[in-house]
Design a protein around this motif. Structure first.
Motif, PDB file in Angstrom:
ATOM      1  N   ARG A   1     -81.973 -42.353 -21.060  1.00 28.00           N
ATOM      2  CA  ARG A   1     -81.287 -41.097 -20.759  1.00 28.00           C
ATOM      3  C   ARG A   1     -81.714 -40.575 -19.393  1.00 28.00           C
ATOM      4  NH1 ARG A   1     -82.331 -40.850 -26.174  1.00 28.00           N
ATOM      5  NH2 ARG A   1     -84.317 -39.819 -26.018  1.00 28.00           N
ATOM      6  N   ASN A   2     -81.012 -39.580 -18.941  1.00 24.86           N
ATOM      7  CA  ASN A   2     -81.299 -38.915 -17.680  1.00 24.86           C
ATOM      8  C   ASN A   2     -82.414 -37.892 -17.911  1.00 24.86           C
ATOM      9  OD1 ASN A   2     -81.078 -38.023 -15.063  1.00 24.86           O
ATOM     10  ND2 ASN A   2     -79.342 -36.709 -15.458  1.00 24.86           N
ATOM     11  N   GLU A   3     -83.644 -38.380 -17.962  1.00 24.00           N
ATOM     12  CA  GLU A   3     -84.780 -37.502 -18.200  1.00 24.00           C
ATOM     13  C   GLU A   3     -86.064 -38.145 -17.691  1.00 24.00           C
ATOM     14  OE1 GLU A   3     -86.160 -38.243 -22.713  1.00 24.00           O
ATOM     15  OE2 GLU A   3     -84.179 -37.372 -22.549  1.00 24.00           O
ATOM     16  N   ASN A   4     -87.140 -37.370 -17.692  1.00 26.25           N
ATOM     17  CA  ASN A   4     -88.448 -37.874 -17.296  1.00 26.25           C
ATOM     18  C   ASN A   4     -89.121 -38.537 -18.489  1.00 26.25           C
ATOM     19  OD1 ASN A   4     -88.487 -36.932 -14.578  1.00 26.25           O
ATOM     20  ND2 ASN A   4     -88.828 -34.876 -15.350  1.00 26.25           N
TER      21      ASN A   4
ATOM     22  N   ARG B   1     -88.415 -41.802 -14.165  1.00 25.16           N
ATOM     23  CA  ARG B   1     -87.286 -40.897 -14.371  1.00 25.16           C
ATOM     24  C   ARG B   1     -86.031 -41.730 -14.550  1.00 25.16           C
ATOM     25  NH1 ARG B   1     -85.217 -36.291 -15.062  1.00 25.16           N
ATOM     26  NH2 ARG B   1     -83.352 -35.577 -14.027  1.00 25.16           N
ATOM     27  N   GLY B   2     -85.336 -41.489 -15.638  1.00 28.88           N
ATOM     28  CA  GLY B   2     -84.069 -42.150 -15.883  1.00 28.88           C
ATOM     29  C   GLY B   2     -82.959 -41.437 -15.130  1.00 28.88           C
ATOM     30  N   LEU B   3     -82.110 -42.201 -14.474  1.00 26.96           N
ATOM     31  CA  LEU B   3     -80.969 -41.636 -13.758  1.00 26.96           C
ATOM     32  C   LEU B   3     -79.696 -42.242 -14.319  1.00 26.96           C
ATOM     33  CD1 LEU B   3     -82.262 -41.848 -10.079  1.00 26.96           C
ATOM     34  CD2 LEU B   3     -82.147 -39.829 -11.535  1.00 26.96           C
ATOM     35  N   VAL B   4     -78.831 -41.396 -14.784  1.00 24.06           N
ATOM     36  CA  VAL B   4     -77.560 -41.867 -15.316  1.00 24.06           C
ATOM     37  C   VAL B   4     -76.569 -41.959 -14.164  1.00 24.06           C
ATOM     38  CG1 VAL B   4     -75.651 -41.339 -16.865  1.00 24.06           C
ATOM     39  CG2 VAL B   4     -77.987 -40.861 -17.576  1.00 24.06           C
ATOM     40  N   LYS B   5     -76.022 -43.145 -13.989  1.00 27.52           N
ATOM     41  CA  LYS B   5     -75.008 -43.322 -12.960  1.00 27.52           C
ATOM     42  C   LYS B   5     -73.688 -42.831 -13.518  1.00 27.52           C
ATOM     43  CE  LYS B   5     -77.220 -47.336 -10.954  1.00 27.52           C
ATOM     44  NZ  LYS B   5     -77.055 -48.739 -10.613  1.00 27.52           N
ATOM     45  N   GLY B   6     -72.957 -42.109 -12.720  1.00 27.22           N
ATOM     46  CA  GLY B   6     -71.703 -41.563 -13.202  1.00 27.22           C
ATOM     47  C   GLY B   6     -70.571 -41.767 -12.230  1.00 27.22           C
TER      48      GLY B   6
ATOM     49  N   ASN C   1     -67.984 -42.740  -6.904  1.00 27.52           N
ATOM     50  CA  ASN C   1     -69.365 -42.952  -7.320  1.00 27.52           C
ATOM     51  C   ASN C   1     -70.180 -41.793  -6.757  1.00 27.52           C
ATOM     52  OD1 ASN C   1     -72.004 -43.702  -7.674  1.00 27.52           O
ATOM     53  ND2 ASN C   1     -71.864 -45.614  -6.545  1.00 27.52           N
ATOM     54  N   ASP C   2     -70.591 -40.870  -7.620  1.00 22.90           N
ATOM     55  CA  ASP C   2     -71.350 -39.700  -7.174  1.00 22.90           C
ATOM     56  C   ASP C   2     -72.862 -39.931  -7.184  1.00 22.90           C
ATOM     57  OD1 ASP C   2     -69.061 -38.178  -6.706  1.00 22.90           O
ATOM     58  OD2 ASP C   2     -68.953 -37.524  -8.794  1.00 22.90           O
ATOM     59  N   SER C   3     -73.307 -41.151  -7.492  1.00 16.13           N
ATOM     60  CA  SER C   3     -74.741 -41.418  -7.527  1.00 16.13           C
ATOM     61  C   SER C   3     -75.205 -41.973  -6.179  1.00 16.13           C
ATOM     62  CB  SER C   3     -75.065 -42.412  -8.650  1.00 16.13           C
ATOM     63  OG  SER C   3     -74.609 -43.708  -8.321  1.00 16.13           O
TER      64      SER C   3
END
Length: 100
Positions: free
Chosen positions: A29-32, A55-60, A88-90
């Motif tokens: 998930r998008n969290e630490n 840190r998880g980063l969710v690509k969107g 692609n906003d990441s």
């Protein structure tokens, strides 16, 4: 599957040598994330702990327009194609695919 994994998770180290251990991070998930990875020696109570953080980063993606109206069509006819833009906003490249 663990968020942090150790490879190899066991092994033998010859006298006066070393073993390279890989710690991998697979966030969901998008969290630490933060955890302690503990390494020990068989038949010895002493352990060594490594603090692991990530840190998880969710690509969107963003699609515009987010809805298409194809209008009425006769059966078995093909409509004119309509275009959408996929953004692609990441900060990293992403691979997209159609699930249909």
């Amino acid at each position: 599957k663990n968020i942090f994994s150790v490879t190899p998770n066991k092994g033998t180290i010859a006298p006066k040598s070393s073993l390279t251990v890989t710690i991998s991070f697979s966030p969901r998930r998008n969290e630490n994330y933060k955890t302690n990875v503990t390494l020990g020696v068989k038949m010895n109570d002493e352990t060594t702990t490594i603090m692991c953080k990530g840190r998880g980063l969710v690509k969107g993606i963003r699609i515009e327009p987010d809805m298409l109206s194809m209008g009425p069509m006769l059966p078995y006819k093909r409509s004119e194609p309509k275009l959408v833009k996929v953004y692609n906003d990441s900060a990293t490249p992403i691979e997209i695919m159609s699930l249909d």
